[in-house]
Design a protein around this motif. Structure first.
Motif, PDB file in Angstrom:
ATOM      1  N   PHE A  62     -49.789 -25.685   5.462  1.00  0.00           N
ATOM      2  CA  PHE A  62     -49.085 -25.589   6.851  1.00  0.00           C
ATOM      3  C   PHE A  62     -49.833 -24.518   8.039  1.00  0.00           C
ATOM      4  N   GLN A  94     -47.844 -26.463  16.422  1.00  0.00           N
ATOM      5  CA  GLN A  94     -46.943 -26.252  15.229  1.00  0.00           C
ATOM      6  C   GLN A  94     -46.507 -24.776  15.451  1.00  0.00           C
ATOM      7  N   THR A  95     -45.246 -24.544  15.215  1.00  0.00           N
ATOM      8  CA  THR A  95     -44.745 -23.177  15.354  1.00  0.00           C
ATOM      9  C   THR A  95     -44.089 -22.589  14.154  1.00  0.00           C
ATOM     10  N   PRO A 111     -38.302 -33.004  14.632  1.00  0.00           N
ATOM     11  CA  PRO A 111     -39.219 -32.718  13.635  1.00  0.00           C
ATOM     12  C   PRO A 111     -38.538 -32.218  12.313  1.00  0.00           C
ATOM     13  N   LEU A 148     -51.446 -23.236  15.848  1.00  0.00           N
ATOM     14  CA  LEU A 148     -50.445 -22.728  15.288  1.00  0.00           C
ATOM     15  C   LEU A 148     -49.819 -21.506  16.027  1.00  0.00           C
ATOM     16  N   ASP A 183     -42.827 -29.761   9.905  1.00  0.00           N
ATOM     17  CA  ASP A 183     -43.628 -29.735  10.917  1.00  0.00           C
ATOM     18  C   ASP A 183     -43.541 -28.240  11.544  1.00  0.00           C
ATOM     19  N   HIS A 184     -42.662 -27.725  11.502  1.00  0.00           N
ATOM     20  CA  HIS A 184     -42.342 -26.350  11.943  1.00  0.00           C
ATOM     21  C   HIS A 184     -41.790 -25.494  10.805  1.00  0.00           C
TER      22      HIS A 184
END
Length: 656
Positions: A445, A590-591, A640, A562, A455-456
């Protein structure tokens, strides 16, 4: 040139003064390594001279002090120097004894099987025995040599023996340092041979005939060559990311130094050259052991200690994150080792004959050789480590926490995009399995090497549960995901943006709330930008990027790939929607959200493996927060996939 290029290539801007601090720190660090390599060579000669001069005073005690006093303009200065000489000799010998006695009587920490499997560790009892044998051998050798010198009448024989006492003490001093630092029996064996080689060269073969001296010196030179090539270039544990061009460059440096040494030993070592080359060998042996047989085993111990602390049934083997950490440490050891090499050879040149331009060839060219090695490594590898330091600084990290040393309990479940998250629904949510090997999945990731399945990432945990170390490790892995290749390093022209880099930001939620204020003060530009920003070149005004822009009039500050948001607390009124508005999600960011939640109290942590196995947090207890976050992260109707994690301390005394 490459300092400017790295900033333009990696971060979109090339001339922000604050970015130079990390690079200057790195340059000072590498200059320090070179200086230590050179200073250790000087130190070797100083020990030999100091002990030799002290032994000379002891052997000829009747005449020397009186002659020194009569030959000085200030008699007191001569007497003071003699006293200082004895004090220095006492400190040198006392330090060697203290190291050996301390190692013989101190019980070193036990070495576990998982650490011993990573390198050829020296067993604790064996280390104690080696310290004891070394201490006895040093005492007997120096005592025997001094007693022989006291009994000799011929001045020339006595002088040679006194010099031998000095060189022997210098060799034992370096040997004590090697013994103290070394934790790997392979490097210890090579280091002993290197120290013997220093003694052999400094004493011109200890009185052996010329042919024997030459062939043994050449054999030692070839051995050092094989040793360095294995550590730097051809070893089985060289990381795969080391490119062929980089291997060629480092191999060429080692080969040139080896040929230089073989040539010098074969054609004879005259004047000050034997002591100078011996000092260089001793310096390289000591610092090579420090990098490869001390620092690297310490990294292995750090990883193994974290592996013992974390629950294996929850976090698994974590092989890939451990390999990343080891690769990084080995690259650092190789780079530092080459700077020690350069400094040692510069020191050898300073200690040997002065170069004379009017002769057919210089009596010594080691200064030039050392400087060429320094410049080659500095320009070839410097850009990598400047990038490394700057990437961590730009991510908002004062130090690099790595996933390999994360040891709190962590469970992650993936909620797919089609999974409904609506509070108050009648039908129960289907059961979702927790991911195996979550740290390796988080590595994918952070580094974007493979699809982790989400995704998050949203992580829940209370104070002290390990959320912050996890977030810092994620940002570090993203920042260090892809160091520049050697081709990038030797490209000193204008940088281009065609090769996108993986970047990370670590930021607390409070800073995101004040996003507009940060833009007006430009603090977000030089600290932790989380969105694409444009700086107008004429006025310096900062605006958020919205579509295309003209590079002639505006400068781009790219957002991170990120963004890790720590200390998010819903009870403070900081809604996920408000915070998500600060992120350029359309640009593919991305978070990772680290949410402080008192419902997961670390004081009720798992106390044994049975509790860990039974620890299965239900993501449905936080479905309100998850529904709001997913709504905020939905862009253009694209829902997401969420990775939902829970952290908890594992408090078993047996695993601490």
């Amino acid at each position: 040139m490459w300092i400017k290029a790295i900033f333009a290539r990696e971060f979109g801007f090339s001339d922000v003064q604050s970015n130079y601090s990390r690079v200057y720190a790195w340059m000072a660090n590498q200059l320090g390594h070179m200086t230590l390599g050179m200073a250790t060579a000087f130190f070797f000669v100083w020990i030999a001279d100091t002990i030799g001069a002290t032994a000379r005073l002891i052997v000829d005690w009747e005449g020397r002090p009186r002659q020194a006093a009569n030959g000085c303009e200030f008699a007191f200065a001569c007497v003071a120097n003699n006293i200082l000489l004895f004090v220095a000799a006492f400190v040198i010998i006392g330090a060697i004894c203290a190291i050996c006695i301390k190692g013989a009587f101190d019980a070193p920490p036990p070495i576990s099987a998982d650490v011993a499997a990573r390198y050829r560790a020296i067993a604790p009892r064996a280390r104690q025995a080696m310290h004891g044998v070394f201490f006895v051998l040093a005492a007997l050798t120096l005592g025997y040599l001094l007693s022989r010198a006291l009994g000799m009448s011929a001045p020339e024989d006595r002088e040679r023996l006194v010099e031998l006492i000095g060189v022997t003490t210098a060799v034992f001093a370096i040997g004590a340092g090697v013994l103290m630092l070394c934790h790997d029996i392979r490097y210890f064996t090579f280091a002993l041979l290197a120290v013997f080689g220093a003694f052999w060269i400094a004493t011109n073969g200890a009185g052996a005939v010329e042919s024997v001296r030459r062939w043994i010196a050449v054999a030692l030179a070839l051995l050092f060559f094989v040793y360095a090539m294995r550590s730097l270039v051809i070893g089985a544990d060289i990381p795969e990311k080391l490119g062929g061009l980089e291997k060629l460059m480092q191999g060429a440096v080692v080969a040139i130094i080896a040929l230089w040494f073989v040539s010098g030993t074969w054609h004879g070592l005259e004047g000050d050259w034997p002591m100078a080359i011996a000092a260089a060998i001793a310096s390289c042996a000591l610092w090579w052991v420090k990098e490869f047989a001390s620092d690297l085993p310490n990294v292995h111990h750090e990883i193994a200690d974290a592996a013992r602390k974390r629950p294996k049934n929850v976090l698994g083997a974590c092989k890939r994150v451990e390999r990343d950490y080891i690769d990084d440490a080995r690259m650092d050891a190789r780079t530092d080792g080459m700077f020690y090499f350069a400094g040692a050879w510069i020191g050898a040149g300073v200690l040997s004959d002065t170069p004379v331009m009017t002769t057919a060839s210089w009596p010594s060219g080691s200064e030039v050789m050392g400087l060429l090695v320094f410049l080659a490594i500095f320009l070839g590898l410097g850009k990598t480590w400047a990038f490394r330091q700057q990437a961590l600084d730009f991510a908002g990290l004062d130090k690099a926490s790595r996933l390999a040393v994360f040891h709190a309990a962590l469970r992650i479940v993936v909620i797919p995009a089609e999974q409904p998250l609506e509070t108050g629904r009648a039908a129960p949510a289907p059961e979702l399995p927790y991911l195996p090997e979550p740290l390796d999945r988080l590595r994918d990731f952070a580094r974007a090497t493979e699809d982790p399945g989400f995704d998050h990432l949203i992580v829940f945990g209370a104070l002290g549960s390990g959320r912050t170390p996890l977030g810092r490790a994620l940002a570090s892995e993203a920042a260090l995901a892809d160091l520049p290749t050697l081709g990038d390093r030797i490209t000193l022209g204008a940088a281009t943006a065609e090769k996108a880099r993986r970047t990370g930001r670590y930021i607390v939620a409070r800073k995101l709330v004040h996003f507009m204020r940060d833009i007006s003060g430009r603090t977000d530009v030089v600290a932790t930008p989380t969105v694409d920003l444009l700086i107008e070149k004429a006025s310096g005004d900062v605006v958020r990027r919205d579509g295309e822009f003209d590079p002639a009039t505006h400068e781009l500050v790219p957002a991170a790939n990120l963004v890790v948001i720590d200390d998010f607390e819903t009870e403070q009124g900081l809604t996920p929607r408000a915070l998500a508005a600060n992120l350029a999600l359309a640009a593919g960011q991305q978070t990772a959200w680290l949410i402080a939640d008192g419902r997961f109290d670390p004081t009720n942590g798992c106390s044994d493996q049975t509790d860990i196995d039974a620890w299965t947090p239900d993501y449905r207890t936080v479905e309100d927060e998850l529904a709001a976050i997913r709504a905020a992260l939905t862009v253009d109707g694209l829902v997401p996939r969420l990775g939902v994690g829970f952290t908890r301390r594992f408090s078993s005394p047996a695993r601490r």
